[in-house]
Design a protein around this motif. Structure first.
Motif, PDB file in Angstrom:
ATOM      1  N   PRO A  64      18.538  49.804   5.812  1.00 20.50           N
ATOM      2  CA  PRO A  64      18.964  48.407   5.668  1.00 20.50           C
ATOM      3  C   PRO A  64      18.405  47.764   4.404  1.00 20.50           C
ATOM      4  CG  PRO A  64      18.093  48.831   7.870  1.00 20.50           C
ATOM      5  CD  PRO A  64      17.791  50.035   7.042  1.00 20.50           C
ATOM      6  N   THR A  65      19.239  47.014   3.745  1.00 15.59           N
ATOM      7  CA  THR A  65      18.786  46.295   2.548  1.00 15.59           C
ATOM      8  C   THR A  65      18.353  44.879   2.897  1.00 15.59           C
ATOM      9  OG1 THR A  65      21.053  45.621   2.075  1.00 15.59           O
ATOM     10  CG2 THR A  65      20.250  47.619   0.980  1.00 15.59           C
ATOM     11  N   GLN A  66      18.779  44.390   4.047  1.00 15.09           N
ATOM     12  CA  GLN A  66      18.436  43.033   4.467  1.00 15.09           C
ATOM     13  C   GLN A  66      17.288  43.055   5.463  1.00 15.09           C
ATOM     14  OE1 GLN A  66      19.919  40.253   3.119  1.00 15.09           O
ATOM     15  NE2 GLN A  66      20.878  41.758   1.805  1.00 15.09           N
ATOM     16  N   GLY A  67      16.424  42.104   5.314  1.00 16.35           N
ATOM     17  CA  GLY A  67      15.311  41.921   6.241  1.00 16.35           C
ATOM     18  C   GLY A  67      14.657  40.597   5.936  1.00 16.35           C
ATOM     19  N   PRO A  68      13.763  40.158   6.805  1.00 21.92           N
ATOM     20  CA  PRO A  68      13.130  38.867   6.550  1.00 21.92           C
ATOM     21  C   PRO A  68      12.223  38.907   5.326  1.00 21.92           C
ATOM     22  CG  PRO A  68      12.207  39.903   8.510  1.00 21.92           C
ATOM     23  CD  PRO A  68      13.327  40.760   8.043  1.00 21.92           C
ATOM     24  N   ALA A  69      12.186  37.808   4.601  1.00 20.69           N
ATOM     25  CA  ALA A  69      11.265  37.663   3.474  1.00 20.69           C
ATOM     26  C   ALA A  69       9.857  37.469   4.037  1.00 20.69           C
ATOM     27  CB  ALA A  69      11.678  36.469   2.625  1.00 20.69           C
ATOM     28  N   CYS A  70       8.865  37.524   3.192  1.00 17.98           N
ATOM     29  CA  CYS A  70       7.486  37.291   3.627  1.00 17.98           C
ATOM     30  C   CYS A  70       7.392  35.962   4.366  1.00 17.98           C
ATOM     31  CB  CYS A  70       6.537  37.291   2.431  1.00 17.98           C
ATOM     32  SG  CYS A  70       6.300  38.921   1.715  1.00 17.98           S
ATOM     33  N   GLY A  71       6.782  36.000   5.533  1.00 10.71           N
ATOM     34  CA  GLY A  71       6.601  34.801   6.327  1.00 10.71           C
ATOM     35  C   GLY A  71       7.787  34.426   7.191  1.00 10.71           C
ATOM     36  N   GLU A  72       8.847  35.198   7.162  1.00 12.19           N
ATOM     37  CA  GLU A  72      10.021  34.925   7.996  1.00 12.19           C
ATOM     38  C   GLU A  72      10.030  35.865   9.197  1.00 12.19           C
ATOM     39  OE1 GLU A  72      13.506  35.128   5.529  1.00 12.19           O
ATOM     40  OE2 GLU A  72      13.068  33.216   4.586  1.00 12.19           O
ATOM     41  N   TRP A  73      10.901  35.568  10.140  1.00 11.92           N
ATOM     42  CA  TRP A  73      10.980  36.379  11.351  1.00 11.92           C
ATOM     43  C   TRP A  73      12.392  36.418  11.873  1.00 11.92           C
ATOM     44  CZ3 TRP A  73       8.267  31.773  11.034  1.00 11.92           C
ATOM     45  CH2 TRP A  73       8.832  30.681  11.678  1.00 11.92           C
ATOM     46  N   GLN A  74      12.595  37.338  12.816  1.00 12.28           N
ATOM     47  CA  GLN A  74      13.843  37.429  13.542  1.00 12.28           C
ATOM     48  C   GLN A  74      13.517  37.756  14.990  1.00 12.28           C
ATOM     49  OE1 GLN A  74      15.302  41.887  12.369  1.00 12.28           O
ATOM     50  NE2 GLN A  74      15.586  40.310  10.838  1.00 12.28           N
ATOM     51  N   CYS A  75      14.392  37.364  15.877  1.00 13.38           N
ATOM     52  CA  CYS A  75      14.165  37.582  17.298  1.00 13.38           C
ATOM     53  C   CYS A  75      15.298  38.450  17.832  1.00 13.38           C
ATOM     54  CB  CYS A  75      14.116  36.255  18.039  1.00 13.38           C
ATOM     55  SG  CYS A  75      13.812  36.428  19.800  1.00 13.38           S
ATOM     56  N   CYS A  76      14.921  39.543  18.491  1.00 16.86           N
ATOM     57  CA  CYS A  76      15.884  40.450  19.110  1.00 16.86           C
ATOM     58  C   CYS A  76      15.837  40.198  20.611  1.00 16.86           C
ATOM     59  CB  CYS A  76      15.513  41.902  18.842  1.00 16.86           C
ATOM     60  SG  CYS A  76      15.190  42.311  17.130  1.00 16.86           S
TER      61      CYS A  76
END
Length: 190
Positions: free
Chosen positions: A175-187
């Motif tokens: 994957p080329t996309q992901g959270p930047a430093c200090g960001e998050w995602q919820c699964c």
């Protein structure tokens, strides 16, 4: 487990363009405070908190627990090594530009089995992240959320694992996309 929160550590105090996967570099203190405050407002009550051993993750976890004592420490003392960033071996601390096109091309040409800088292959990362996911699912009761404070490579591995990909063959699969430093995602869900 009701949900898995994937948090990327705050900005590291390292020059732009430096490969710092396993290097234990500190996070920017001001950015860490901002991330802590934002996360403290967002995380569900009583979540199980896991973190990488690297200080840029461990210190954020500690700071979160200071303002949110309801968060349950779920990592072993010193952090969970399965949540550490990819080991880039001798590439660590060098700029990506200094590594040279030949080294980077060799890695992408044999992405599945090439250990950049003699460190770790992408599929070794996938295996340990899958191990951490299984352990988190088993250890986290139904209805409780889990939080991983970790790194971009680990979060990308989770993205693939959740799609059913357990082994990466080509660089184009990563994957080329992901959270930047200090960001998050919820699964949601396991």
């Amino acid at each position: 487990m009701s949900a898995l929160w994937l948090v990327r550590h705050p900005r590291a105090l390292v020059a732009p363009g430096v490969c710092y996967g396993r290097l234990d570099v500190a996070a920017d203190p001001e950015h860490q405070r901002q991330v802590r405050d934002q996360l403290a407002e967002q995380l569900p009550w009583g979540a199980a908190l896991h973190h990488s051993p690297r200080q840029r993750c461990a210190k954020l976890a500690q700071a979160l627990r200071e303002v949110r004592p309801d968060l349950q420490s779920a990592s072993p003392a010193g952090g969970d090594p399965d949540l550490a960033e990819m080991d880039f071996g001798s590439w660590e601390g060098q700029t990506w530009d200094a590594l040279g096109e030949a080294a980077l091309s060799a890695w992408t040409a044999q992405f599945a089995d090439h250990a950049p800088g003699g460190g770790e292959t992408v599929n070794q990362v996938m295996q340990r992240v899958e191990r951490a996911l299984q352990r988190t699912r088993v250890q986290t009761p139904e209805g409780q959320a889990a939080v991983w404070i970790t790194h971009a490579g680990v979060i990308r591995a989770v993205q693939l694992l959740r799609q059913g990909v357990r082994h990466v063959e080509r660089a184009t699969q990563w994957p080329t996309q992901g959270p930047a430093c200090g960001e998050w995602q919820c699964c949601e869900g396991p």
